[in-house]
Design a protein around this motif. Structure first.
Motif, PDB file in Angstrom:
ATOM      1  N   CYS A  59     -50.765 -13.862   8.667  1.00  0.00           N
ATOM      2  CA  CYS A  59     -51.613 -14.347   9.756  1.00  0.00           C
ATOM      3  C   CYS A  59     -51.693 -13.436  10.975  1.00  0.00           C
ATOM      4  O   CYS A  59     -52.472 -13.716  11.892  1.00  0.00           O
ATOM      5  CB  CYS A  59     -51.122 -15.717  10.215  1.00  0.00           C
ATOM      6  SG  CYS A  59     -51.209 -16.960   8.921  1.00  0.00           S
ATOM      7  N   SER A  66     -53.026  -7.958   7.058  1.00  0.00           N
ATOM      8  CA  SER A  66     -52.886  -9.416   7.019  1.00  0.00           C
ATOM      9  C   SER A  66     -54.152 -10.063   6.487  1.00  0.00           C
ATOM     10  O   SER A  66     -55.254  -9.508   6.589  1.00  0.00           O
ATOM     11  CB  SER A  66     -52.571  -9.958   8.418  1.00  0.00           C
ATOM     12  OG  SER A  66     -53.736  -9.957   9.221  1.00  0.00           O
ATOM     13  N   ILE A  68     -55.660 -12.574   7.706  1.00  0.00           N
ATOM     14  CA  ILE A  68     -56.548 -12.881   8.830  1.00  0.00           C
ATOM     15  C   ILE A  68     -57.412 -11.664   9.181  1.00  0.00           C
ATOM     16  O   ILE A  68     -58.622 -11.785   9.395  1.00  0.00           O
ATOM     17  CB  ILE A  68     -55.716 -13.337  10.054  1.00  0.00           C
ATOM     18  CG1 ILE A  68     -55.185 -14.749   9.818  1.00  0.00           C
ATOM     19  CG2 ILE A  68     -56.534 -13.283  11.333  1.00  0.00           C
ATOM     20  CD1 ILE A  68     -56.264 -15.807   9.609  1.00  0.00           C
ATOM     21  N   ILE A  85     -53.523 -20.152   4.582  1.00  0.00           N
ATOM     22  CA  ILE A  85     -54.720 -19.966   5.410  1.00  0.00           C
ATOM     23  C   ILE A  85     -55.592 -21.221   5.379  1.00  0.00           C
ATOM     24  O   ILE A  85     -56.135 -21.638   6.400  1.00  0.00           O
ATOM     25  CB  ILE A  85     -55.530 -18.743   4.918  1.00  0.00           C
ATOM     26  CG1 ILE A  85     -54.715 -17.456   5.119  1.00  0.00           C
ATOM     27  CG2 ILE A  85     -56.870 -18.667   5.637  1.00  0.00           C
ATOM     28  CD1 ILE A  85     -54.597 -17.013   6.553  1.00  0.00           C
ATOM     29  N   ILE A  88     -54.028 -23.795   7.644  1.00  0.00           N
ATOM     30  CA  ILE A  88     -54.205 -23.440   9.055  1.00  0.00           C
ATOM     31  C   ILE A  88     -55.673 -23.631   9.457  1.00  0.00           C
ATOM     32  O   ILE A  88     -55.972 -24.098  10.559  1.00  0.00           O
ATOM     33  CB  ILE A  88     -53.750 -21.981   9.296  1.00  0.00           C
ATOM     34  CG1 ILE A  88     -52.233 -21.888   9.104  1.00  0.00           C
ATOM     35  CG2 ILE A  88     -54.163 -21.487  10.674  1.00  0.00           C
ATOM     36  CD1 ILE A  88     -51.700 -20.478   8.998  1.00  0.00           C
ATOM     37  N   THR A 114     -54.622 -17.387  15.929  1.00  0.00           N
ATOM     38  CA  THR A 114     -53.354 -16.971  16.539  1.00  0.00           C
ATOM     39  C   THR A 114     -52.770 -18.046  17.454  1.00  0.00           C
ATOM     40  O   THR A 114     -51.556 -18.231  17.522  1.00  0.00           O
ATOM     41  CB  THR A 114     -53.547 -15.666  17.337  1.00  0.00           C
ATOM     42  OG1 THR A 114     -54.157 -14.712  16.472  1.00  0.00           O
ATOM     43  CG2 THR A 114     -52.226 -15.129  17.833  1.00  0.00           C
ATOM     44  N   VAL A 117     -50.999 -20.647  15.018  1.00  0.00           N
ATOM     45  CA  VAL A 117     -50.154 -20.259  13.885  1.00  0.00           C
ATOM     46  C   VAL A 117     -48.662 -20.409  14.176  1.00  0.00           C
ATOM     47  O   VAL A 117     -47.914 -20.970  13.366  1.00  0.00           O
ATOM     48  CB  VAL A 117     -50.459 -18.804  13.455  1.00  0.00           C
ATOM     49  CG1 VAL A 117     -49.355 -18.261  12.573  1.00  0.00           C
ATOM     50  CG2 VAL A 117     -51.791 -18.753  12.718  1.00  0.00           C
TER      51      VAL A 117
END
Lengths: 286, 160
Positions: A59, A66, A68, A85, A88, A114, A117
């Motif tokens: 993340c 990553s 993300i 993911i 989230i 962010t 997380v």
């Protein structure tokens, strides 16, 4: 334990500190002084660190490899990403809806979770790796504090209480408040350590006016979300408190004014509805 | 099973009202909280005049060296919806019961007052090395900042 502390002195604390997600993560397990659970405790604490590192690898917005970053570049679809993911992503959609857009991981045009997380990950590892330790007779309490945001749990029959200090945003070497928690989450958002890093999605500019906001909730994802939202909503917009379902909170303005609430109830301290934290200088860093 | 245990913990053990307990004990044991000594890390100096009596009560001094058995009623604290007063029972030096004896109304959200802690304001320099603080919450500190942070001091102090 010093005099005046109501907790029995016969506890032993195991602490492990890891550098993860750009901050220090303190993993604490409280056991009986003569605990024989040491091996299980150490193993669980190790897994907490390993899993948080794994979340960071997937993340982090600062690691090009990553998931993300790959999603942001268009190299990876949500469905093909690590399963965490999707979880989230759901939390983010939910958070955006419930905060009326004040919390918006998409405001920059791509998915950047962010802000959620770290709290989500800490809540998850405490639940999955540390909470089971509480079934061991010797274990009184477990908790993880990631850069000031923490999820704490205490065994139901234990006299243990976590004592938490809230840093004074205008003087980080001192504490502005303290509270006692058996089980729950506490998150503080603020501008003290990292400058104006919280962006108001409505304006694209930095949120300002509040030096720090602290929120107590059952889950760290919730506490973290509302602590951030409070920064964006500002010192004078407290409408969100009524529906947020947080347990309690504390706002400290840059000029030293203080607001606290419990449940959906704001605590009024004077005719103007404002508390003033006497020791803080006026207009310290407006 | 583990999930169930976690869920029940989260549901049953709320934030406790210890912040108020201490104030309650203090006001019950000391008729002049403002005159207590400032030797204990937990001791707070009396609040300045621009804080109302309810808040002053919360930040009143606590210099007793332990909990004395008995039943104590805290000072009444005003909230938007009415006054809240808490009663605690101490047995063998431990708080065994706590109830709000004055309750604002039947408004459902007021019920939460019974299980929610209100962050207690301090108006003194509280030592980070105090064994009475386990965790520090503040604006996210960076790894570098952490080295100087209160949590760092605590982690060291607690692990000796």
């Amino acid at each position: 334990m010093s005099a005046g502390d109501p907790r029995p002195a016969d506890f032993r604390r195991s602490v492990k500190v890891e550098q993860i997600m750009g901050t220090a993560v303190s993993i604490h397990v409280i056991t009986a002084a003569e605990s024989v659970a040491g091996e299980s405790v150490a193993a669980a604490m190790g897994r907490v660190g390993a899993r948080l590192h794994q979340v960071d690898r997937v993340c982090s917005p600062f690691l090009e490899s990553s998931d993300i970053c790959r999603i942001a570049r268009g190299d990876l679809g949500l469905a093909d990403a690590d399963p965490m993911i999707a979880e989230i992503h759901r939390e983010c959609l939910d958070a955006r809806a419930r905060t009326g857009g004040l919390f918006d991981p998409w405001w920059k045009g791509w998915f950047d979770p962010t802000g959620i997380v770290k709290g989500w990950a800490v809540e998850r590892v405490v639940e999955q790796e540390l909470a089971p330790l509480l079934e061991i007779r010797d274990v009184a309490a477990v908790g993880v504090n990631a850069g000031g945001d923490m999820q704490l749990l205490t065994a139901e029959d234990s006299p243990w209480v976590w004592e938490v200090g809230i840093v004074d945003p205008n003087d980080p070497r001192q504490m502005a408040a303290r509270l006692s928690v058996t089980s729950g989450a506490i998150a503080t958002s603020g501008i003290a350590e990292r400058g104006d890093h919280i962006i108001d999605p409505r304006t694209g500019g930095a949120a300002h006016g509040i030096a720090s906001s602290t929120v107590v909730a059952d889950r760290l994802t919730e506490a973290d979300l509302w602590a951030t939202t409070a920064m964006i909503a500002g010192f004078d917009d407290l409408d969100w408190i009524a529906t947020a379902g947080t347990r309690a909170g504390l706002l400290i303005a840059s000029d030293g004014r203080v607001r606290r609430w419990s449940g959906g109830t704001r605590i009024l301290a004077d005719g103007a509805g404002l508390e003033r934290f006497g020791r803080l200088p006026q207009a310290a860093s407006a | 099973m583990k999930r169930i245990a976690y869920a029940s913990l989260a549901a049953l053990s709320g934030v406790v009202l210890l912040v108020s307990y201490r104030a309650s004990i203090s006001s019950a044991l000391s008729s002049s909280p403002g005159t207590a000594t400032a030797s204990s890390p937990q001791t707070t100096s009396s609040a300045s005049g621009n804080v109302d009596p309810g808040v002053s009560a919360e930040s009143a001094t606590t210099s007793c060296s332990g909990l004395v058995d008995g039943t104590y009623q805290g000072q009444s604290v005003s909230t938007r919806y009415g006054d809240v007063q808490v009663q605690i029972v101490v047995e063998n030096g431990t708080i065994t019961a706590a109830d709000a004896i004055t309750y604002p109304s039947e408004n459902s959200r007021d019920q939460q007052i019974n299980s929610d802690a209100i962050p207690k304001l301090t108006s003194e320099t509280l030592s980070a090395q105090s064994a009475q603080i386990d965790m520090i919450s503040g604006a996210t500190y960076t790894s570098r900042g952490y080295l100087e942070s209160l949590q760092s001091a605590l982690d060291q102090a607690q692990c000796g």
